[in-house]
Design a protein around this motif. Sequence first.
Motif, PDB file in Angstrom:
ATOM      1  N   HIS A  62      15.302  28.830  37.766  1.00 61.94           N
ATOM      2  CA  HIS A  62      14.188  28.713  36.836  1.00 61.94           C
ATOM      3  C   HIS A  62      12.855  29.104  37.463  1.00 61.94           C
ATOM      4  O   HIS A  62      11.924  29.427  36.738  1.00 61.94           O
ATOM      5  N   GLN A 150      -5.372  20.613  38.370  1.00 60.03           N
ATOM      6  CA  GLN A 150      -4.868  21.092  37.090  1.00 60.03           C
ATOM      7  C   GLN A 150      -3.387  21.343  37.308  1.00 60.03           C
ATOM      8  O   GLN A 150      -2.965  22.425  37.726  1.00 60.03           O
TER       9      GLN A 150
ATOM     10  N   THR B  14      27.156  27.540  24.915  1.00 61.66           N
ATOM     11  CA  THR B  14      26.878  27.540  26.347  1.00 61.66           C
ATOM     12  C   THR B  14      25.627  26.715  26.604  1.00 61.66           C
ATOM     13  O   THR B  14      24.917  26.347  25.680  1.00 61.66           O
ATOM     14  N   ALA B  55      23.536  20.973  31.766  1.00 61.31           N
ATOM     15  CA  ALA B  55      22.889  22.212  32.204  1.00 61.31           C
ATOM     16  C   ALA B  55      21.764  22.586  31.241  1.00 61.31           C
ATOM     17  O   ALA B  55      20.661  22.976  31.653  1.00 61.31           O
ATOM     18  N   LEU B  58      18.825  20.261  31.794  1.00 58.74           N
ATOM     19  CA  LEU B  58      18.129  20.577  33.044  1.00 58.74           C
ATOM     20  C   LEU B  58      17.237  21.805  32.858  1.00 58.74           C
ATOM     21  O   LEU B  58      16.091  21.829  33.315  1.00 58.74           O
ATOM     22  N   SER B  59      17.757  22.800  32.165  1.00 52.38           N
ATOM     23  CA  SER B  59      16.955  23.991  31.910  1.00 52.38           C
ATOM     24  C   SER B  59      15.703  23.651  31.113  1.00 52.38           C
ATOM     25  O   SER B  59      14.609  24.125  31.427  1.00 52.38           O
ATOM     26  N   HIS B  62      12.860  22.133  32.984  1.00 50.37           N
ATOM     27  CA  HIS B  62      12.052  23.021  33.810  1.00 50.37           C
ATOM     28  C   HIS B  62      10.888  23.628  33.051  1.00 50.37           C
ATOM     29  O   HIS B  62       9.924  24.071  33.662  1.00 50.37           O
ATOM     30  N   ARG B  70      16.067  10.079  36.373  1.00 52.21           N
ATOM     31  CA  ARG B  70      17.331   9.787  37.040  1.00 52.21           C
ATOM     32  C   ARG B  70      17.894   8.416  36.609  1.00 52.21           C
ATOM     33  O   ARG B  70      17.154   7.431  36.619  1.00 52.21           O
ATOM     34  N   GLU B  86      -4.593  20.304  29.772  1.00 51.99           N
ATOM     35  CA  GLU B  86      -4.247  21.305  30.782  1.00 51.99           C
ATOM     36  C   GLU B  86      -3.527  22.506  30.179  1.00 51.99           C
ATOM     37  O   GLU B  86      -3.773  23.641  30.577  1.00 51.99           O
ATOM     38  N   VAL B  87      -2.616  22.233  29.278  1.00 56.44           N
ATOM     39  CA  VAL B  87      -1.850  23.322  28.668  1.00 56.44           C
ATOM     40  C   VAL B  87      -2.778  24.279  27.936  1.00 56.44           C
ATOM     41  O   VAL B  87      -2.679  25.509  28.084  1.00 56.44           O
ATOM     42  N   THR B 159       6.234  29.381  27.916  1.00 60.90           N
ATOM     43  CA  THR B 159       6.336  27.965  28.267  1.00 60.90           C
ATOM     44  C   THR B 159       5.195  27.159  27.660  1.00 60.90           C
ATOM     45  O   THR B 159       5.401  26.084  27.091  1.00 60.90           O
ATOM     46  N   LEU B 160       4.009  27.692  27.781  1.00 63.64           N
ATOM     47  CA  LEU B 160       2.825  26.986  27.280  1.00 63.64           C
ATOM     48  C   LEU B 160       2.851  26.877  25.756  1.00 63.64           C
ATOM     49  O   LEU B 160       2.490  25.834  25.194  1.00 63.64           O
ATOM     50  N   ARG B 163       5.346  24.192  24.798  1.00 63.31           N
ATOM     51  CA  ARG B 163       4.779  22.861  25.014  1.00 63.31           C
ATOM     52  C   ARG B 163       3.701  22.538  23.986  1.00 63.31           C
ATOM     53  O   ARG B 163       3.501  21.375  23.626  1.00 63.31           O
TER      54      ARG B 163
END
Lengths: 232, 232
Positions: A62, A150, B14, B55, B58-59, B62, B70, B86-87, B159-160, B163
């Motif tokens: 990743h 940040q 998958t 899996a 977990l992806s 990230h 945990r 921040e984003v 990603t941003l 989010r």
Amino acid sequence: MTQGTASHAAQPATGDSIAQALSLAIHEHRIAPGTKLGEGELADIYGVSRTVVRAALLSLSHIKLVDIRRNKGASVASPSPTEAHEVFEARELLEPRTAHTAARRATQADIARLERHISDEHAALDAADPGRALYLSGLFHTEIARIADQATIAGFIETLVARSSLIIALYWRRESALCEKHAHHALVQALADGNATQAEELMRSHLVDLHSALDLRERNGRTLSLRDALSP
Amino acid sequence: MTQGTASHAAQPATGDSIAQALSLAIHEHRIAPGTKLGEGELADIYGVSRTVVRAALLSLSHIKLVDIRRNKGASVASPSPTEAHEVFEARELLEPRTAHTAARRATQADIARLERHISDEHAALDAADPGRALYLSGLFHTEIARIADQATIAGFIETLVARSSLIIALYWRRESALCEKHAHHALVQALADGNATQAEELMRSHLVDLHSALDLRERNGRTLSLRDALSP
DNA sequence: CAAACAAAGATTGTATACAATTTTGTGTTC
DNA sequence: GAACACAAAATTGTATACAATCTTTGTTTG
């Protein structure tokens, strides 16, 4: 770092700790770009099952340190010249701003920590440990990002710095793989002076300089036995 | 998207396809921030073992759409006000530059695609499907990043934007959760005109506007049954 | 009734077994 | 020696079993 985390520690290796160990090995150029990362072999080295290794590899994929191909396994990533260019371009967009913010926020403790980084880096060089020096050199950048406070952007910078180590392994054409000594010193000075404009400009020219030291016309990396590389 | 990928398709789900399905559901606000994502439940829904689900989770962790603790499991991330800030700050740093580059590179086909995005978005609104409209609204931004042809930065923007959908779910204080209609139109026009400076400035003010529509003073999200949310 | 504790049940983390795919080794033909 | 076919071995993807941890439920005590 000894043979494997599980061999000498009370806690078995976790996906996270294996990912960190691999990341460090990659960063210090103990594993070369393109190196095959076999699940079974890593499971043996770290004394865990393939399950845990797979999680570690997925995590590393990743941040693009590892390249996973379905049914073919994982290997250390080998950034193309285009990717190399993009990574440094992204750094040139993010890091000057981060240095600017850091200059406004840096405390005495921050400055002391940065200075310690620089001297640790040179100690590693003197100890003929260029891999360690390279890692610390990169860490200097992520430390500045941390000071800027940040976390989102710092996370991106961390990723970019990590990938930079692969890029340097493949495309660097100067004798020393490090950032120039005086560039880091000057940055620390600008941060200590709270001179945001200066910090920003120094960071920008520093990164442009790094970018210019890359020969983005394809060349091959070396290979190394996996077990050797993971046992510094 | 029917009940589960495995139920009606020749291929079993998958990790990647499950991660995508969950991401879309999050993006369209079919799963709320904070929703518990039980491995067993998802394994049932998608007709695979927990291995594959893990899996996928977990992806997603990230890219910070999912928060994994945990021994406590996974849930849809719930960004704090600080993270939200921040984003958008990161978007304000990255996206104007991307719009600038995109304006220099956009083809007629690119412009046509962006225009189709806008009309699809409004069609979704007319069909009383605000989640779909929100997703398409975000996709407009990632599409501009794609046109700019800098994959590294486009990856960060993706990603941003993802989010951002969580942030909007938690902190948005306008009636419509969408970007303002005319802002996207004006951007497309600037891109069509090849006016890089205008595109950059329009993107910056657009994002500053979005940022200002957030009420970053804590509030709670709703919860929803997992199976319901994944079956639009 | 509230609090504390124990037991039962559920979930998560990991190892192992099995299925699927890829790679390597061997033999044959030209 | 090169190319091809096939078998064997190795590796990857996934399910399942087992161990560890957490949560919920039930019971006891004050």
